[in-house]
Enzyme design. Structure first.
Site, PDB file in Angstrom:
ATOM      1  N   ARG A 129      25.897 -30.864  19.062  1.00 33.53           N
ATOM      2  CA  ARG A 129      27.352 -30.398  18.557  1.00 33.53           C
ATOM      3  C   ARG A 129      28.083 -31.463  18.346  1.00 33.53           C
ATOM      4  O   ARG A 129      29.378 -31.327  18.255  1.00 33.53           O
ATOM      5  CB  ARG A 129      27.994 -29.323  19.435  1.00 33.53           C
ATOM      6  N   ASP A 130      27.837 -32.780  18.489  1.00 43.82           N
ATOM      7  CA  ASP A 130      28.704 -33.819  18.328  1.00 43.82           C
ATOM      8  C   ASP A 130      27.818 -35.154  17.883  1.00 43.82           C
ATOM      9  O   ASP A 130      28.071 -36.102  18.322  1.00 43.82           O
ATOM     10  CB  ASP A 130      29.637 -34.287  19.577  1.00 43.82           C
ATOM     11  N   LEU A 131      26.735 -34.847  17.234  1.00 43.21           N
ATOM     12  CA  LEU A 131      26.069 -36.043  16.743  1.00 43.21           C
ATOM     13  C   LEU A 131      26.961 -36.909  15.649  1.00 43.21           C
ATOM     14  O   LEU A 131      27.549 -36.260  14.611  1.00 43.21           O
ATOM     15  CB  LEU A 131      24.924 -35.423  15.859  1.00 43.21           C
ATOM     16  N   ASN A 189      27.437 -42.004  19.043  1.00 46.34           N
ATOM     17  CA  ASN A 189      26.315 -41.240  19.758  1.00 46.34           C
ATOM     18  C   ASN A 189      24.929 -41.549  19.675  1.00 46.34           C
ATOM     19  O   ASN A 189      24.168 -40.884  20.266  1.00 46.34           O
ATOM     20  CB  ASN A 189      27.029 -39.666  19.996  1.00 46.34           C
ATOM     21  N   THR A 199      33.942 -33.818  16.457  1.00 47.79           N
ATOM     22  CA  THR A 199      34.406 -34.869  15.734  1.00 47.79           C
ATOM     23  C   THR A 199      34.670 -34.719  14.283  1.00 47.79           C
ATOM     24  O   THR A 199      33.571 -34.218  13.601  1.00 47.79           O
ATOM     25  CB  THR A 199      33.446 -36.151  16.074  1.00 47.79           C
TER      26      THR A 199
END
Length: 144
Positions: free
Chosen positions: A49-51, A55, A90
């Site tokens: 959910r935040d690739l 990261n 993001t």
């Protein structure tokens, strides 16, 4: 990690030249293998959910490691999609169905991977790229 994150190489003019096409390809391949593991081989299934580029950590040989699982969702059993009222992540990497309806699945990570892929290939940030002729973001520009 000795080389920090992918974004420090992609978006720093002094470090961009280190990432030739072979290294970029290897990084893309490594990230895709990591996602395949999270979505198919890990039990339970994990949706990141935040690739995004910040990261993705790089070891001393520039091998990528997916990091920061603070927003990850663990799916159990036959579960393959979920809804949330609290959309997190993001801006610029989230798919429309997640932003508008709170629906997420492994497809959400695949969308984020696509954005990340565009950034690796172009060397430009998706959220700060604007083509003056069309006033579009990187995603809008490539979909012309």
């Amino acid at each position: 990690m000795p080389n920090k994150s992918l974004d420090t190489f992609l978006f720093d003019p002094a470090k961009q030249d280190v990432l030739d096409w072979r290294k970029r390809f290897n990084i893309i391949e490594g990230i895709s293998r990591g996602l395949l593991y999270l979505h198919r081989d890990s039990r339970p299934k994990i949706i990141h959910r935040d690739l995004k580029t910040s990261n993705i950590l790089l070891d001393k040989e520039l091998n990528p490691k997916i990091s920061d699982f603070g927003l990850a969702k663990i799916f159990g059993g036959d579960e393959n999609q979920a809804n949330t009222k609290r959309v997190v992540g993001t801006y610029g990497y989230m798919p429309p169905e997640y932003v508008m309806q709170g629906q997420f699945s492994e497809k959400s990570d695949v969308f984020s991977f696509g954005v990340l892929l565009l950034e690796v290939v172009s060397g430009r940030r998706s959220t700060s790229f604007y083509n003056n002729q069309y006033e579009l973001s990187l995603l809008g520009y490539v979909s012309l």
